[in-house]
Design a protein around this motif. Structure first.
Motif, PDB file in Angstrom:
ATOM      1  N   LEU A 136      39.788  50.820  71.104  1.00  0.00           N
ATOM      2  CA  LEU A 136      38.729  51.037  70.118  1.00  0.00           C
ATOM      3  C   LEU A 136      37.384  50.847  70.806  1.00  0.00           C
ATOM      4  O   LEU A 136      37.225  49.946  71.629  1.00  0.00           O
ATOM      5  N   GLY A 137      36.418  51.698  70.469  1.00  0.00           N
ATOM      6  CA  GLY A 137      35.075  51.543  70.993  1.00  0.00           C
ATOM      7  C   GLY A 137      34.216  50.736  70.039  1.00  0.00           C
ATOM      8  O   GLY A 137      34.352  50.850  68.818  1.00  0.00           O
ATOM      9  N   PHE A 138      33.338  49.904  70.581  1.00  0.00           N
ATOM     10  CA  PHE A 138      32.411  49.116  69.752  1.00  0.00           C
ATOM     11  C   PHE A 138      31.009  49.305  70.297  1.00  0.00           C
ATOM     12  O   PHE A 138      30.750  49.065  71.482  1.00  0.00           O
ATOM     13  N   VAL A 139      30.092  49.764  69.447  1.00  0.00           N
ATOM     14  CA  VAL A 139      28.713  49.978  69.864  1.00  0.00           C
ATOM     15  C   VAL A 139      27.789  49.116  69.011  1.00  0.00           C
ATOM     16  O   VAL A 139      27.936  49.030  67.791  1.00  0.00           O
ATOM     17  N   ALA A 140      26.854  48.446  69.675  1.00  0.00           N
ATOM     18  CA  ALA A 140      25.886  47.577  68.993  1.00  0.00           C
ATOM     19  C   ALA A 140      24.561  47.690  69.725  1.00  0.00           C
ATOM     20  O   ALA A 140      24.495  48.136  70.874  1.00  0.00           O
ATOM     21  N   VAL A 141      23.502  47.270  69.058  1.00  0.00           N
ATOM     22  CA  VAL A 141      22.183  47.312  69.672  1.00  0.00           C
ATOM     23  C   VAL A 141      21.763  45.942  70.154  1.00  0.00           C
ATOM     24  O   VAL A 141      21.244  45.789  71.254  1.00  0.00           O
ATOM     25  N   ASN A 142      22.022  44.937  69.371  1.00  0.00           N
ATOM     26  CA  ASN A 142      21.554  43.596  69.722  1.00  0.00           C
ATOM     27  C   ASN A 142      22.628  42.590  69.349  1.00  0.00           C
ATOM     28  O   ASN A 142      22.966  42.445  68.182  1.00  0.00           O
ATOM     29  N   ILE A 143      23.179  41.903  70.340  1.00  0.00           N
ATOM     30  CA  ILE A 143      24.202  40.894  70.044  1.00  0.00           C
ATOM     31  C   ILE A 143      23.803  39.525  70.597  1.00  0.00           C
ATOM     32  O   ILE A 143      24.661  38.687  70.870  1.00  0.00           O
ATOM     33  N   ASN A 144      22.480  39.295  70.768  1.00  0.00           N
ATOM     34  CA  ASN A 144      22.073  38.001  71.327  1.00  0.00           C
ATOM     35  C   ASN A 144      21.928  36.922  70.259  1.00  0.00           C
ATOM     36  O   ASN A 144      21.690  35.762  70.592  1.00  0.00           O
TER      37      ASN A 144
END
Length: 348
Positions: A70-78
């Motif tokens: 599965l692909g997971f895309v995010a912009v900000n995970i800090n």
């Protein structure tokens, strides 16, 4: 018994020989086919463990048409919430027999989202999960037409794509109701960023609970999730108390801002919870060890991940599945207490 040519790579026929079954039976077990007798499946799995066999994922993908990725895309995970969402997704994917490929974007534009999805398609992932807690990411997702199942993972706010999330409004109402039940005349609120759906949902929950209780709704203090913004909010609240405003309870939109708020109130000579009660949101691992331990709302990121993967699997199977938001849980600790005697304070 070791297979002949121990130095070569193990293949399914080695497992079949060890288990005393056919090559086709081993293939069905490895690929999760349901039509295998339990005793046979156990025998094959035992042979796999004993031999240390690792399936050839590329070959399996050619046979099944699935990479079980599965692909997971995010912009900000800090921040804590997005980071724990990723952890919950990885654990749930692994439990379902999938791996998780992760892409973190520098910016949430439609072009960047489209490129990320294209890369996942090139890697032959089975589906894509996208974290869309901020407006720009959600808007970009609306413009992406994925040729494979796309599920939005967010902690609040409905979108057009199939989505899962934690009930942020309910969580904010829990924290606000808890403080009102302690006798506080109203509850002040330190918000997250204006472009965060989570932040807006927590404002909605806070306002809804105050409206339901028919108590005054104070003006929000605006933060940005960071301890420093919570610290500045704490200093402003302390100054307003010195000016005679009745401020006895504060709900911060996350625990990191609560950490800064607690530091500021302490520096201003205010005791928590004797003078001011404080509640946060998220349940950071450090929350029970703050001074005082922080009352907060816990989000179940493991359950969020499980439901996201459940929704993905349903879409891969062509099934429609509607899931309720994950319920939050209020954790009452020592940072919240009864309203101070004498109600309104003239100052500190």
């Amino acid at each position: 018994m070791e297979p002949e040519g121990a130095s070569r790579a193990l293949v399914m026929s080695d497992v079949a020989a060890r288990a005393g079954v056919s090559h086709q039976t081993v293939s069905r077990v490895v690929n999760g086919h349901p039509n295998v007798a339990p005793q046979t499946r156990e025998r094959v799995e035992r042979a796999i463990r004993e031999l240390g066999y690792r399936p050839n994922t590329a070959a399996r993908a050619l046979v099944t048409g699935s990479t079980r990725t599965l692909g997971f895309v995010a912009v900000n995970i800090n921040q804590y919430g997005p980071a724990q969402t990723l952890v919950g997704l990885e654990q749930a994917a692994r439990a379902a027999g999938y791996s998780l490929a992760v892409t973190v974007l520098d910016e949430a534009t439609a072009e960047a989202m489209h490129d990320a999805v294209d890369r996942f398609v090139a890697q032959s992932v089975d589906a894509v999960l996208a974290l869309a807690t901020y407006d720009d990411a959600a808007e970009a997702l609306h413009l992406v037409h994925a040729p494979l199942p796309l599920v939005t993972v967010q902690s609040g706010g409905a979108v057009e794509e199939p989505a899962v999330g934690v009930d942020q409004v309910a969580g904010a109402r829990l924290a606000t109701r808890h403080l009102l039940d302690l006798g506080h005349r109203t509850v002040h609120h330190v918000t997250g960023p204006a472009d965060s759906q989570e932040s807006r949902d927590r404002i909605r929950g806070w306002e809804a609970e105050l409206t339901c209780a028919r108590v005054p709704i104070p003006a929000c203090l605006h933060g940005d999730w960071t301890p420093s913004s919570g610290y500045e909010a704490g200093r402003r609240l302390a100054a307003r108390r010195r000016a005679g405003e009745d401020i006895t309870a504060v709900f911060t939109a996350n625990d990191q801002m609560a950490l800064g708020l607690l530091a500021a109130l302490h520096e201003e000579g205010l005791d928590v919870p004797v003078d001011v009660s404080v509640a946060g949101f998220d349940d950071l691992p450090e929350a029970p060890y703050l001074t005082p331990p922080l009352t907060t709302v816990r989000q179940d990121f493991a359950e969020l991940g499980r439901r996201a993967v459940q929704l993905v699997l349903a879409r891969l199977e062509g099934r429609e599945l509607s899931l309720e938001p994950v319920p939050p849980v209020l954790l009452v600790r020592a940072s919240s207490g009864p309203v101070p005697a004498g109600a309104a304070h003239a100052g500190v």
